[in-house]
Design a protein around this motif. Structure first.
Motif, PDB file in Angstrom:
ATOM      1  N   ALA A  83      -5.723   9.312  -7.451  1.00 48.32           N
ATOM      2  CA  ALA A  83      -5.783   8.041  -8.186  1.00 48.32           C
ATOM      3  C   ALA A  83      -5.776   6.837  -7.249  1.00 48.32           C
ATOM      4  CB  ALA A  83      -4.618   7.944  -9.151  1.00 48.32           C
ATOM      5  N   ALA A  84      -5.204   7.014  -6.069  1.00 44.17           N
ATOM      6  CA  ALA A  84      -5.084   5.909  -5.119  1.00 44.17           C
ATOM      7  C   ALA A  84      -6.370   5.729  -4.333  1.00 44.17           C
ATOM      8  CB  ALA A  84      -3.897   6.153  -4.185  1.00 44.17           C
ATOM      9  N   THR A  85      -7.431   5.393  -5.030  1.00 40.39           N
ATOM     10  CA  THR A  85      -8.727   5.197  -4.389  1.00 40.39           C
ATOM     11  C   THR A  85      -8.797   3.823  -3.720  1.00 40.39           C
ATOM     12  OG1 THR A  85      -9.713   4.201  -6.363  1.00 40.39           O
ATOM     13  CG2 THR A  85      -9.823   6.611  -6.165  1.00 40.39           C
TER      14      THR A  85
ATOM     15  N   GLU B 183      -2.761   2.377  11.731  1.00 42.61           N
ATOM     16  CA  GLU B 183      -1.762   2.723  12.747  1.00 42.61           C
ATOM     17  C   GLU B 183      -0.395   2.949  12.118  1.00 42.61           C
ATOM     18  OE1 GLU B 183       0.755   0.251  15.947  1.00 42.61           O
ATOM     19  OE2 GLU B 183      -1.407   0.030  16.156  1.00 42.61           O
ATOM     20  N   GLN B 184      -0.016   2.069  11.196  1.00 40.47           N
ATOM     21  CA  GLN B 184       1.278   2.202  10.532  1.00 40.47           C
ATOM     22  C   GLN B 184       1.340   3.474   9.683  1.00 40.47           C
ATOM     23  OE1 GLN B 184       4.242  -0.257  10.238  1.00 40.47           O
ATOM     24  NE2 GLN B 184       3.375  -0.244  12.296  1.00 40.47           N
ATOM     25  N   ALA B 185       0.274   3.752   8.931  1.00 43.56           N
ATOM     26  CA  ALA B 185       0.244   4.944   8.074  1.00 43.56           C
ATOM     27  C   ALA B 185       0.376   6.218   8.905  1.00 43.56           C
ATOM     28  CB  ALA B 185      -1.052   4.972   7.268  1.00 43.56           C
ATOM     29  N   ALA B 186      -0.262   6.232  10.075  1.00 45.41           N
ATOM     30  CA  ALA B 186      -0.207   7.410  10.943  1.00 45.41           C
ATOM     31  C   ALA B 186       1.166   7.573  11.587  1.00 45.41           C
ATOM     32  CB  ALA B 186      -1.280   7.310  12.020  1.00 45.41           C
ATOM     33  N   SER B 187       1.904   6.464  11.744  1.00 43.81           N
ATOM     34  CA  SER B 187       3.206   6.511  12.408  1.00 43.81           C
ATOM     35  C   SER B 187       4.342   6.909  11.478  1.00 43.81           C
ATOM     36  CB  SER B 187       3.521   5.140  13.029  1.00 43.81           C
ATOM     37  OG  SER B 187       2.540   4.775  13.972  1.00 43.81           O
ATOM     38  N   LEU B 188       4.125   6.750  10.183  1.00 41.94           N
ATOM     39  CA  LEU B 188       5.178   7.079   9.222  1.00 41.94           C
ATOM     40  C   LEU B 188       5.389   8.588   9.125  1.00 41.94           C
ATOM     41  CD1 LEU B 188       4.231   4.608   6.354  1.00 41.94           C
ATOM     42  CD2 LEU B 188       6.366   4.572   7.649  1.00 41.94           C
ATOM     43  N   GLU B 189       6.637   8.998   9.002  1.00 40.96           N
ATOM     44  CA  GLU B 189       6.922  10.422   8.803  1.00 40.96           C
ATOM     45  C   GLU B 189       6.386  10.893   7.452  1.00 40.96           C
ATOM     46  OE1 GLU B 189      11.039  11.257   9.335  1.00 40.96           O
ATOM     47  OE2 GLU B 189      11.081  10.613  11.434  1.00 40.96           O
ATOM     48  N   ASP B 190       6.449  10.027   6.466  1.00 43.59           N
ATOM     49  CA  ASP B 190       5.900  10.311   5.140  1.00 43.59           C
ATOM     50  C   ASP B 190       4.399  10.018   5.175  1.00 43.59           C
ATOM     51  OD1 ASP B 190       5.163  10.491   2.512  1.00 43.59           O
ATOM     52  OD2 ASP B 190       6.700   9.124   1.742  1.00 43.59           O
ATOM     53  N   HIS B 191       3.573  11.042   5.012  1.00 41.30           N
ATOM     54  CA  HIS B 191       2.116  10.885   5.105  1.00 41.30           C
ATOM     55  C   HIS B 191       1.449  10.605   3.762  1.00 41.30           C
ATOM     56  CE1 HIS B 191       1.931  13.265   9.156  1.00 41.30           C
ATOM     57  NE2 HIS B 191       2.485  12.063   9.268  1.00 41.30           N
TER      58      HIS B 191
ATOM     59  N   ALA C  98       0.843  -1.203   0.000  1.00 43.84           N
ATOM     60  CA  ALA C  98       0.000   0.000   0.000  1.00 43.84           C
ATOM     61  C   ALA C  98       0.876   1.249   0.000  1.00 43.84           C
ATOM     62  CB  ALA C  98      -0.925  -0.005   1.221  1.00 43.84           C
ATOM     63  N   TYR C  99       1.976   1.203   0.747  1.00 43.12           N
ATOM     64  CA  TYR C  99       2.898   2.345   0.786  1.00 43.12           C
ATOM     65  C   TYR C  99       3.570   2.547  -0.567  1.00 43.12           C
ATOM     66  CZ  TYR C  99       6.856   5.283   2.007  1.00 43.12           C
ATOM     67  OH  TYR C  99       7.779   6.298   2.046  1.00 43.12           O
ATOM     68  N   ILE C 100       4.000   1.455  -1.209  1.00 42.94           N
ATOM     69  CA  ILE C 100       4.629   1.553  -2.536  1.00 42.94           C
ATOM     70  C   ILE C 100       3.655   2.146  -3.540  1.00 42.94           C
ATOM     71  CG2 ILE C 100       5.526   0.215  -4.471  1.00 42.94           C
ATOM     72  CD1 ILE C 100       6.714  -1.731  -2.422  1.00 42.94           C
ATOM     73  N   LEU C 101       2.415   1.663  -3.527  1.00 48.83           N
ATOM     74  CA  LEU C 101       1.397   2.164  -4.462  1.00 48.83           C
ATOM     75  C   LEU C 101       1.106   3.638  -4.205  1.00 48.83           C
ATOM     76  CD1 LEU C 101      -1.021  -0.896  -4.417  1.00 48.83           C
ATOM     77  CD2 LEU C 101       0.374  -0.134  -6.352  1.00 48.83           C
ATOM     78  N   ALA C 102       0.990   4.008  -2.930  1.00 53.55           N
ATOM     79  CA  ALA C 102       0.716   5.409  -2.589  1.00 53.55           C
ATOM     80  C   ALA C 102       1.855   6.316  -3.027  1.00 53.55           C
ATOM     81  CB  ALA C 102       0.493   5.539  -1.087  1.00 53.55           C
ATOM     82  N   SER C 103       3.079   5.790  -3.001  1.00 53.39           N
ATOM     83  CA  SER C 103       4.255   6.584  -3.362  1.00 53.39           C
ATOM     84  C   SER C 103       4.392   6.765  -4.870  1.00 53.39           C
ATOM     85  CB  SER C 103       5.528   5.922  -2.818  1.00 53.39           C
ATOM     86  OG  SER C 103       5.474   5.822  -1.415  1.00 53.39           O
TER      87      SER C 103
ATOM     88  N   LEU D 279      -6.774   4.920   2.245  1.00 55.36           N
ATOM     89  CA  LEU D 279      -6.638   5.003   3.702  1.00 55.36           C
ATOM     90  C   LEU D 279      -7.832   5.706   4.330  1.00 55.36           C
ATOM     91  CD1 LEU D 279      -5.241   5.608   6.575  1.00 55.36           C
ATOM     92  CD2 LEU D 279      -4.288   3.753   5.203  1.00 55.36           C
ATOM     93  N   LYS D 280      -8.357   6.723   3.659  1.00 53.66           N
ATOM     94  CA  LYS D 280      -9.520   7.435   4.184  1.00 53.66           C
ATOM     95  C   LYS D 280     -10.729   6.505   4.288  1.00 53.66           C
ATOM     96  CE  LYS D 280      -8.005  11.958   2.517  1.00 53.66           C
ATOM     97  NZ  LYS D 280      -8.243  13.077   1.555  1.00 53.66           N
ATOM     98  N   MET D 281     -10.867   5.604   3.316  1.00 53.49           N
ATOM     99  CA  MET D 281     -11.982   4.658   3.361  1.00 53.49           C
ATOM    100  C   MET D 281     -11.781   3.646   4.494  1.00 53.49           C
ATOM    101  SD  MET D 281     -14.862   3.550   2.387  1.00 53.49           S
ATOM    102  CE  MET D 281     -15.202   4.442   0.859  1.00 53.49           C
ATOM    103  N   LEU D 282     -10.540   3.203   4.707  1.00 51.05           N
ATOM    104  CA  LEU D 282     -10.279   2.297   5.815  1.00 51.05           C
ATOM    105  C   LEU D 282     -10.639   2.951   7.144  1.00 51.05           C
ATOM    106  CD1 LEU D 282      -6.873   0.511   5.040  1.00 51.05           C
ATOM    107  CD2 LEU D 282      -9.200  -0.266   4.564  1.00 51.05           C
TER     108      LEU D 282
END
Length: 220
Positions: free
Chosen positions: A116-118, A150-158, A105-110, A166-169
């Motif tokens: 586009a990342a719906t 939790e992981q997404a919120a902890s990363l320095e890269d948002h 998910a992080y690779i795709l978001a990056s 992520l918003k849907m999750l």
């Protein structure tokens, strides 16, 4: 098998305090054993191997990036997890699922714009295999959504945090908490109070108490 490496700057502890999954607990209770491949100064590995038995696993972590990795930390060293031995396959699988969903998910978001990342697009891409990583169904992704959030919120890269996925999750997480809070509660419609229906046992107990109360009033 495990590969040792001296740098831990890009690793994020994979703590998930709300999940007491029994399978995950096995990782801590059963000391890992395997073959360690010594790491070199450049972060690669050498041909030298040694058998290891780790008594004190302090945490497991995810290293994010183009080539993500899963790590174990003991009081002496970091161990990069590669292929689990057959006896560890069961306890490794739930950890692997969390690792792969988060890392991909992080690779795709990056590599995609937040627009586009719906949710639909990311779920479809996560269902496909990626290199040595498995494909994961929507059901599997939703089962680990609390951990992903939790992981997404902890990363320095948002970057991941800003995606529609992520918003849907987070929206699904919010709805589940609301539903859990509403279960068992009495309902109020307008200004009319509607009690929660009683089951047969509760209704019988309530009628018995009411009957005893009436008898006491008649004696008085």
């Amino acid at each position: 098998r495990a590969a040792t490496n001296g740098s831990d700057a890009a690793r994020l502890p994979a703590s998930d305090e709300e999940d007491d999954d029994e399978d995950e607990d096995i990782v801590v209770r059963r000391p890992p054993r395997g073959t360690a491949v010594a790491g070199d100064a450049s972060g690669g590995s050498t041909s030298e191997t040694v058998r290891v038995h780790i008594e004190d696993v302090l945490e497991w972590c995810i290293e994010y990036g183009a080539v993500p990795a899963l790590w174990l930390r003991s009081s002496h060293a970091w161990y990069k997890l590669l292929n689990p031995a057959p006896e560890y396959a069961k306890c490794h699988e739930p950890v692997r699922t969390r690792f792969e969903v988060c890392a991909r998910a992080y690779i795709l978001a990056s590599t995609m714009s937040p627009r586009a990342a719906t949710y639909k697009v990311i779920i479809k891409l996560l269902s496909m295999e990626y290199g040595t990583m498995h494909g994961h169904s929507e059901e599997e992704v939703l089962a680990v959504k609390d951990f992903v959030i939790e992981q997404a919120a902890s990363l320095e890269d948002h970057t991941l945090l800003k995606t529609g996925f992520l918003k849907m999750l987070k929206e699904r997480q919010r709805r589940e908490k609301e539903d859990a809070g509403a279960s068992g509660a009495d309902l109020v419609v307008g200004r009319k109070w509607i009690p929660e229906p009683l089951d047969a046992a509760e209704e019988s107990l309530l009628m018995s108490r009411a009957h005893k109360a009436v008898l006491r009033l008649m004696k008085q």
